[in-house]
Design an enzyme around this catalytic site. Structure first.
Site, PDB file in Angstrom:
ATOM      1  CG  HIS A 135      -2.022  -0.870   1.287  1.00 50.37           C
ATOM      2  ND1 HIS A 135      -1.890  -2.221   1.484  1.00 50.37           N
ATOM      3  CD2 HIS A 135      -3.355  -0.630   1.160  1.00 50.37           C
ATOM      4  CE1 HIS A 135      -3.095  -2.781   1.476  1.00 50.37           C
ATOM      5  NE2 HIS A 135      -3.993  -1.842   1.270  1.00 50.37           N
ATOM      6  CG  ASN A 166       4.269  -4.291   2.588  1.00 48.71           C
ATOM      7  OD1 ASN A 166       3.935  -3.284   3.192  1.00 48.71           O
ATOM      8  ND2 ASN A 166       3.425  -4.999   1.863  1.00 48.71           N
TER       9      ASN A 166
END
Length: 356
Positions: A135, A166
Site C-alpha cells: 500500500h 513491507n
C-alpha cells in the site's frame, strides 16, 4: 554514512540529512544556481497563434495517459498506465481518521474500476512473484470509514514491494506517521515509487527494474515518502521531511533519519514538484522537530500479535499465536492479555454453539 547539510530546494530551508551509502553519489550533490532555478520554473507565456497551430497539429487528439488526478474517500493519486503502479499517492490524516470500526477483514485487493482493463494490474500478477502488494496509502490510516479503507485496496494504490520491507521497516514508517497525529493536528503524506539509476561494472549508469506478471507491473528500486505535519493551533507551523527507502529488506536497527534526503532530490528523480503551495523558507525540518524515531521492532511484533489474536478463527489458532509469542520471548502487556481473553471467550462460545 554521510551527513549532509543543504538548502531544501534552494529556498532557504536548511535540512540536515543523513544519507546511507546506497544513495551517495545519486542524491548528494552541491546546490548550484542552475539546480536552484530548475525548481522555480515558469509557465510559458500564452500565445494564441501557437495554440491555434497546436490544435491543427493535434487534429486527431493529443496523446492521453489518463486523468492526472484520481480522487478517493481519503486519498488522491496519479496513476502510471505504463508501469501499472501509482506515480504518487497523497493523503491527509488526523486523530479522527485513525479511530473507528473499519476492518481489513472486510477489504479485498481488487482492480480499480476507474482504471481501464488494458492499463490495470491484477492480483494474479503478484501471485508467485516474490513481492507483496504494498500500500502507498495504508489501510490503517482509514479506521474511520470502511469505504475509505476499502479504496486503499484498489490496485491503483498498490505496487510490488519487498515482503520483508513491507512488513517491517515500511510498516514502522507508517506507524510513525500515524503517531505524528498525537503531536500535530494535521499530517499530510505523499508516497510513491522511484527507479534510481545504478552504476554498472562498465562505469555507466543504468535504469533497471524488474517487472512481474502478465501485466508487466514495474518493481521500483526505491520508495519515497514526504511528510508535512502542522499544528493549526500554533499558527500553521509546518515541519517537513522527505525520505527515500530502498525496496529491499532493511535491518531492524536502522532509523528513519538515516534515509532522510532533500525534498529537491525526490523531485529530481520523480519528475514532480511537491508541496508547491508551501512556503519552504518558513518550514522546519521534521527530524529536528520530532526526532523521526521509529517504533522498536519488539513493539512492532507485539502489535502484530495483537492483530493475529483479534483475527484468530479458532481457539487452537488463538493459542498458537499466544504460544509463538511466548517462545519468542515477547512480553505481553495488559492490553494484549485483555485481547487474548476476550477473543478466547468469543471463540469458546462460538465453538460451543457449533457442537449443539
Amino acid at each position: 554514512m554521510q551527513a549532509v547539510g543543504r538548502l531544501l530546494g534552494g529556498s532557504g530551508m536548511l535540512v540536515g540529512t543523513t544519507v546511507t551509502s546506497f544513495l551517495i553519489g545519486y542524491l548528494v550533490h552541491p546546490v548550484t544556481k542552475e539546480a536552484t532555478q530548475s525548481t522555480r520554473f515558469e509557465h510559458p507565456v500564452f500565445d494564441p497563434q501557437k495554440v491555434a497551430r497546436g490544435e491543427q497539429i493535434l487534429k486527431y487528439g493529443a496523446p492521453d495517459r489518463g486523468p492526472e488526478l484520481r480522487y478517493y474517500a481519503n486519498h488522491v493519486l496519479s496513476y502510471d498506465q505504463a508501469k501499472k503502479t501509482p506515480l504518487w499517492v497523497a493523503e491527509h490524516i488526523t486523530k479522527d481518521h485513525l479511530n473507528g470500526s473499519a476492518s481489513r477483514k472486510d477489504s479485498k485487493f481488487r482492480r480499480d474500476p476507474s482504471i481501464p482493463d488494458f492499463y490495470s494490474s491484477y492480483n494474479s500478477d503478484y501471485v508467485g512473484s516474490g513481492y507483496s502488494r504494498g500500500h502507498m496509502a495504508p489501510a490503517g490510516d482509514n479506521k474511520y470509514s470502511q469505504l475509505a479503507m476499502n479504496e486503499t485496496f484498489y490496485l491503483s494504490n498498490i505496487l510490488p514491494q519487498d515482503i520483508n520491507n513491507n512488513m517491517v521497516f515500511w510498516n514502522r514508517v507508517e506507524i510513525y506517521c500515524r503517531g505524528l497525529t498525537e503531536k500535530f493536528t494535521d499530517v499530510y503524506i505523499i508516497s510513491g515509487p522511484l527507479v534510481i539509476p545504478q552504476q554498472d561494472k562498465d562505469g555507466n549508469k543504468y535504469v533497471k527494474y524488474q517487472v512481474i506478471g502478465n501485466s508487466n507491473v514495474a518493481v521500483p528500486t526505491h520508495l519515497f515518502k514526504i511528510i508535512a505535519a502542522e499544528n493549526a493551533t500554533q499558527g500553521q507551523q509546518v515541519a517537513v521531511g522527505a525520505f527515500v527507502i530502498p525496496n529491499e529488506p532493511i535491518s531492524s536497527d536502522r532509523q528513519l533519519i538515516e534515509f532522510q534526503v532533500n525534498l529537491e532530490d525526490v523531485e529530481k528523480f520523480s519528475g514532480f514538484t511537491f508541496l508547491k503551495k508551501l512556503n519552504r523558507t518558513e518550514a522546519k525540518n521534521l527530524c529536528d522537530v520530532d526526532g523521526c524515531k521509529l517504533i522498536p521492532t519488539d513493539e512492532l511484533e507485539l502489535l502484530t500479535v495483537g492483530k493475529k489474536l483479534a483475527g484468530a478463527k479458532s481457539t487452537n489458532a488463538l493459542n498458537k499465536v499466544w504460544n509463538d509469542m511466548n517462545e519468542k520471548g515477547l512480553k505481553p502487556d495488559q492490553y494484549l492479555q485483555d485481547v487474548f481473553n476476550k477473543r478466547k471467550k468469543e471463540l469458546q462460545e462460538k465453538e460451543e454453539k457449533g457442537t449443539k
